[in-house]
Design a protein around this motif. Structure first.
Motif, PDB file in Angstrom:
ATOM      1  N   ALA A  61       0.556  -1.192  -0.168  1.00 26.37           N
ATOM      2  CA  ALA A  61       0.027   0.192  -0.033  1.00 26.37           C
ATOM      3  C   ALA A  61       0.884   1.231  -0.138  1.00 26.37           C
ATOM      4  O   ALA A  61       0.744   2.306  -0.656  1.00 26.37           O
ATOM      5  CB  ALA A  61      -1.066  -0.148   0.768  1.00 26.37           C
ATOM      6  N   LYS A  62       1.971   1.325   1.077  1.00 28.59           N
ATOM      7  CA  LYS A  62       2.952   2.165   1.515  1.00 28.59           C
ATOM      8  C   LYS A  62       3.547   2.400  -0.051  1.00 28.59           C
ATOM      9  O   LYS A  62       4.455   4.025  -0.373  1.00 28.59           O
ATOM     10  CB  LYS A  62       3.550   2.118   2.117  1.00 28.59           C
ATOM     11  CG  LYS A  62       2.755   2.335   3.054  1.00 28.59           C
ATOM     12  CD  LYS A  62       3.265   2.480   4.822  1.00 28.59           C
ATOM     13  CE  LYS A  62       2.197   3.501   5.494  1.00 28.59           C
ATOM     14  NZ  LYS A  62       3.225   3.405   7.410  1.00 28.59           N
ATOM     15  N   ALA A  63       3.723   1.670  -1.189  1.00 26.50           N
ATOM     16  CA  ALA A  63       4.471   1.289  -2.200  1.00 26.50           C
ATOM     17  C   ALA A  63       4.685   3.033  -2.837  1.00 26.50           C
ATOM     18  O   ALA A  63       5.050   2.945  -4.083  1.00 26.50           O
ATOM     19  CB  ALA A  63       5.166  -0.276  -3.209  1.00 26.50           C
ATOM     20  N   GLY A  64       2.870   3.231  -3.480  1.00 25.70           N
ATOM     21  CA  GLY A  64       3.055   3.469  -3.647  1.00 25.70           C
ATOM     22  C   GLY A  64       3.048   3.761  -5.876  1.00 25.70           C
ATOM     23  O   GLY A  64       2.881   3.910  -7.111  1.00 25.70           O
ATOM     24  N   ALA A  65       2.499   2.268  -5.824  1.00 26.01           N
ATOM     25  CA  ALA A  65       2.677   1.543  -6.991  1.00 26.01           C
ATOM     26  C   ALA A  65       1.534   1.567  -7.926  1.00 26.01           C
ATOM     27  O   ALA A  65       0.955   1.650  -8.966  1.00 26.01           O
ATOM     28  CB  ALA A  65       3.425  -0.616  -6.533  1.00 26.01           C
ATOM     29  N   VAL A  66       0.613   1.674  -6.924  1.00 25.83           N
ATOM     30  CA  VAL A  66      -0.646   2.114  -7.444  1.00 25.83           C
ATOM     31  C   VAL A  66      -1.310   3.125  -6.596  1.00 25.83           C
ATOM     32  O   VAL A  66      -1.971   3.536  -5.949  1.00 25.83           O
ATOM     33  CB  VAL A  66      -2.286   0.812  -7.404  1.00 25.83           C
ATOM     34  CG1 VAL A  66      -3.289   0.887  -7.335  1.00 25.83           C
ATOM     35  CG2 VAL A  66      -0.973  -0.675  -7.991  1.00 25.83           C
ATOM     36  N   SER A  67      -2.108   4.396  -7.440  1.00 25.00           N
ATOM     37  CA  SER A  67      -2.586   5.029  -6.816  1.00 25.00           C
ATOM     38  C   SER A  67      -4.127   5.581  -7.223  1.00 25.00           C
ATOM     39  O   SER A  67      -3.965   6.169  -8.601  1.00 25.00           O
ATOM     40  CB  SER A  67      -1.349   6.669  -6.909  1.00 25.00           C
ATOM     41  OG  SER A  67      -0.460   6.563  -6.445  1.00 25.00           O
ATOM     42  N   PHE A  68      -4.538   6.125  -6.332  1.00 24.97           N
ATOM     43  CA  PHE A  68      -5.972   6.426  -7.210  1.00 24.97           C
ATOM     44  C   PHE A  68      -5.850   8.188  -6.955  1.00 24.97           C
ATOM     45  O   PHE A  68      -5.587   8.295  -5.486  1.00 24.97           O
ATOM     46  CB  PHE A  68      -7.317   6.637  -6.719  1.00 24.97           C
ATOM     47  CG  PHE A  68      -8.257   4.968  -7.442  1.00 24.97           C
ATOM     48  CD1 PHE A  68      -8.868   5.103  -8.303  1.00 24.97           C
ATOM     49  CD2 PHE A  68      -7.017   3.481  -6.287  1.00 24.97           C
ATOM     50  CE1 PHE A  68      -9.039   3.611  -8.565  1.00 24.97           C
ATOM     51  CE2 PHE A  68      -7.924   2.344  -7.035  1.00 24.97           C
ATOM     52  CZ  PHE A  68      -9.131   2.505  -8.264  1.00 24.97           C
ATOM     53  N   LEU A  69      -5.663   8.616  -7.765  1.00 22.53           N
ATOM     54  CA  LEU A  69      -5.757  10.525  -7.932  1.00 22.53           C
ATOM     55  C   LEU A  69      -6.641  11.131  -7.579  1.00 22.53           C
ATOM     56  O   LEU A  69      -7.476  10.745  -8.114  1.00 22.53           O
ATOM     57  CB  LEU A  69      -4.255  11.164  -9.054  1.00 22.53           C
ATOM     58  CG  LEU A  69      -3.846   9.938  -9.557  1.00 22.53           C
ATOM     59  CD1 LEU A  69      -2.674  10.781 -10.508  1.00 22.53           C
ATOM     60  CD2 LEU A  69      -2.789  10.051  -8.291  1.00 22.53           C
ATOM     61  N   PRO A  70      -6.356  11.820  -6.584  1.00 23.27           N
ATOM     62  CA  PRO A  70      -8.033  12.491  -5.622  1.00 23.27           C
ATOM     63  C   PRO A  70      -8.587  13.502  -6.956  1.00 23.27           C
ATOM     64  O   PRO A  70      -9.943  13.740  -6.674  1.00 23.27           O
ATOM     65  CB  PRO A  70      -7.166  13.654  -4.866  1.00 23.27           C
ATOM     66  CG  PRO A  70      -5.613  13.658  -5.589  1.00 23.27           C
ATOM     67  CD  PRO A  70      -5.425  12.455  -6.190  1.00 23.27           C
ATOM     68  N   GLU A  71      -7.887  13.878  -7.701  1.00 22.39           N
ATOM     69  CA  GLU A  71      -8.701  15.045  -8.780  1.00 22.39           C
ATOM     70  C   GLU A  71      -9.099  14.316 -10.268  1.00 22.39           C
ATOM     71  O   GLU A  71      -8.017  13.616 -10.354  1.00 22.39           O
ATOM     72  CB  GLU A  71      -8.154  15.825  -9.318  1.00 22.39           C
ATOM     73  CG  GLU A  71      -8.200  17.621  -7.756  1.00 22.39           C
ATOM     74  CD  GLU A  71      -6.990  18.334  -9.012  1.00 22.39           C
ATOM     75  OE1 GLU A  71      -7.700  19.382  -9.680  1.00 22.39           O
ATOM     76  OE2 GLU A  71      -6.024  18.901  -7.870  1.00 22.39           O
ATOM     77  N   PRO A  72     -10.009  14.525 -10.217  1.00 22.96           N
ATOM     78  CA  PRO A  72     -11.198  13.875 -11.737  1.00 22.96           C
ATOM     79  C   PRO A  72      -9.752  14.661 -13.296  1.00 22.96           C
ATOM     80  O   PRO A  72      -9.371  15.697 -12.787  1.00 22.96           O
ATOM     81  CB  PRO A  72     -12.250  14.292 -12.066  1.00 22.96           C
ATOM     82  CG  PRO A  72     -12.286  15.696 -10.422  1.00 22.96           C
ATOM     83  CD  PRO A  72     -11.389  14.902 -10.114  1.00 22.96           C
ATOM     84  N   VAL A  73      -9.931  14.250 -14.422  1.00 21.54           N
ATOM     85  CA  VAL A  73      -9.533  14.937 -15.291  1.00 21.54           C
ATOM     86  C   VAL A  73     -10.302  16.199 -15.363  1.00 21.54           C
ATOM     87  O   VAL A  73      -9.362  17.079 -16.131  1.00 21.54           O
ATOM     88  CB  VAL A  73      -9.510  13.824 -16.545  1.00 21.54           C
ATOM     89  CG1 VAL A  73      -8.763  12.413 -16.492  1.00 21.54           C
ATOM     90  CG2 VAL A  73     -10.799  13.400 -17.191  1.00 21.54           C
ATOM     91  N   CYS A  74     -11.369  16.388 -15.546  1.00 25.66           N
ATOM     92  CA  CYS A  74     -11.994  16.974 -15.533  1.00 25.66           C
ATOM     93  C   CYS A  74     -13.076  17.827 -14.968  1.00 25.66           C
ATOM     94  O   CYS A  74     -13.540  15.984 -13.846  1.00 25.66           O
ATOM     95  CB  CYS A  74     -12.435  17.049 -17.139  1.00 25.66           C
ATOM     96  SG  CYS A  74     -13.438  16.351 -17.804  1.00 25.66           S
ATOM     97  N   GLU A  75     -14.480  18.777 -14.877  1.00 27.21           N
ATOM     98  CA  GLU A  75     -15.585  18.815 -14.059  1.00 27.21           C
ATOM     99  C   GLU A  75     -16.370  17.756 -14.773  1.00 27.21           C
ATOM    100  O   GLU A  75     -16.940  17.715 -16.341  1.00 27.21           O
ATOM    101  CB  GLU A  75     -16.391  19.575 -14.615  1.00 27.21           C
ATOM    102  CG  GLU A  75     -17.089  20.222 -13.945  1.00 27.21           C
ATOM    103  CD  GLU A  75     -18.246  21.230 -13.732  1.00 27.21           C
ATOM    104  OE1 GLU A  75     -19.500  21.732 -14.246  1.00 27.21           O
ATOM    105  OE2 GLU A  75     -17.055  22.618 -13.935  1.00 27.21           O
ATOM    106  N   GLY A  76     -17.020  16.382 -14.520  1.00 31.45           N
ATOM    107  CA  GLY A  76     -18.220  15.559 -14.742  1.00 31.45           C
ATOM    108  C   GLY A  76     -16.829  14.046 -15.178  1.00 31.45           C
ATOM    109  O   GLY A  76     -17.159  13.333 -15.932  1.00 31.45           O
ATOM    110  N   GLY A  77     -15.596  14.095 -14.970  1.00 31.54           N
ATOM    111  CA  GLY A  77     -14.213  13.565 -16.188  1.00 31.54           C
ATOM    112  C   GLY A  77     -13.709  12.368 -15.004  1.00 31.54           C
ATOM    113  O   GLY A  77     -14.933  12.366 -13.358  1.00 31.54           O
ATOM    114  N   PRO A  78     -13.715  11.104 -15.431  1.00 28.97           N
ATOM    115  CA  PRO A  78     -13.068  10.182 -14.819  1.00 28.97           C
ATOM    116  C   PRO A  78     -12.184  10.692 -13.504  1.00 28.97           C
ATOM    117  O   PRO A  78     -11.567  11.467 -13.399  1.00 28.97           O
ATOM    118  CB  PRO A  78     -12.681   9.040 -15.339  1.00 28.97           C
ATOM    119  CG  PRO A  78     -12.657  10.214 -16.938  1.00 28.97           C
ATOM    120  CD  PRO A  78     -13.387  11.958 -16.803  1.00 28.97           C
ATOM    121  N   LEU A  79     -11.894   9.929 -12.266  1.00 35.03           N
ATOM    122  CA  LEU A  79     -10.798  10.209 -11.163  1.00 35.03           C
ATOM    123  C   LEU A  79      -9.571   9.124 -12.980  1.00 35.03           C
ATOM    124  O   LEU A  79      -9.863   8.439 -13.378  1.00 35.03           O
ATOM    125  CB  LEU A  79     -11.022   8.697 -10.390  1.00 35.03           C
ATOM    126  CG  LEU A  79     -11.474   9.512  -9.191  1.00 35.03           C
ATOM    127  CD1 LEU A  79     -12.012   8.442  -8.658  1.00 35.03           C
ATOM    128  CD2 LEU A  79     -11.380  11.367  -8.630  1.00 35.03           C
TER     129      LEU A  79
END
Length: 314
Positions: A98-116
């Protein structure tokens, strides 16, 4: 009366325009899906309002598709106990992953109404200490948390950025066709989330052979969502704005802080993962047998020779 989280304006607009959601009809759809689930003798499913709504949105409010996807969700989990059972965090390896940072869900979407955005950095996996199933187990827990908390993954979806720079032979050998097939089945047949794209960066010469294997086990729809950017981040920025990305890619996000936050969140959900053990399908259910056969069937991998270990590395 069905009680749901209120949607932010951008997601509410997308849900209506792209998913056929009609807020006045939500009670009918959720209650109908719940009644169906409770009547299935082979199925033990969560039936809270928000959980069921995820499958309705993931099926664009087709009740028949939602029923199928909900059933598939639990069938696939029963067929893959190495990933979805005994998901406790007491072993040190899970904290390291979990702490390796190998997989991260970034906090901001690509745009308004857009995907994570999901950033994968396979070079950060320590495959000498962890198996690919360990990695997938942590990933499955993160997805479950998102399903509980974040409506964006069902409505706007998520897109992958996969950084293949500095990837080792040890890592590639763990990403065998068996792994690709399991992941593809989960994405295509069971997850209520919406997959919007795969963006590959820092691509190695070996990628052409690797991509040939991947193409053999994914649908035509997914093939159209693959993008290869090489080392040209300017091309990537056309799809994912720079500020959304981590500092390592020219953006603002701090990956270490993000990894620490996710590790804490995983621990906050300890009771939830314990409760998950009670849900699933009965062992003798015929569709479960069929899915297990599908997972074990190597015939769909014709031409791959069964393993990335056959590949020659430069």
């Amino acid at each position: 009366m069905v009680i749901l989280r209120p949607l932010p304006d951008d997601l509410a607009k997308t849900a209506i325009e792209e998913l056929n959601e009609k807020p006045d009809d939500n009670d009918y759809f959720v209650n109908t899906l719940r009644e169906w689930a409770e009547k299935q003798p082979h199925l033990r499913a969560r039936t809270d309002d928000q959980f069921l709504m995820a499958f309705l949105r993931g099926s664009k409010f087709s009740l028949e598709k939602a029923k199928q996807k909900l059933e598939n969700f639990y069938i696939l989990r029963a067929a893959m106990p190495e990933i979805f059972r005994n998901r406790n965090l007491s072993e040190p390896k899970f904290e390291a992953i979990a702490k390796a940072g190998a997989v991260s869900f970034l906090p901001e979407p690509v745009c308004e109404g857009g995907p994570l955005v999901v950033l994968m950095r396979p070079s950060e996996f320590n495959m000498e200490q962890h198996s690919i199933n360990d990695v997938l187990k942590v990933g499955s827990m993160i997805i479950d948390i998102l399903m509980q908390e974040n409506d964006r993954v069902f409505i706007a979806g998520y897109t992958f950025i996969i950084d293949l720079g500095n990837i080792s032979k040890a890592v590639l050998m763990n990403f065998e066709p068996e792994f690709v097939r399991k992941l593809t089945i989960l994405v295509n047949k069971a997850a209520p989330t919406r997959m919007k794209g795969f963006h590959f960066i820092n691509v190695l010469p070996i990628f052409e052979k690797l991509f040939g294997m991947v193409k053999s086990v994914i649908s035509a729809k997914l093939k159209d969502r693959f993008y290869v950017h090489g080392t040209n981040f300017e091309d990537l920025y056309k799809h994912v704005p720079k500020h959304v990305l981590p500092k390592e890619y020219g953006g603002d996000c701090d990956l270490k802080s993000l990894a620490d936050e996710w590790w804490q969140k995983l621990n906050d959900y300890k009771k939830f993962f314990e409760d998950e053990e009670q849900y699933g399908v009965t062992e003798g259910y015929e569709k479960l047998k069929q899915v297990k056969q599908l997972i074990e069937d190597t015939s769909v991998l014709q031409g791959t020779e069964g393993s990335f270990r056959q590949l020659e590395f430069d």
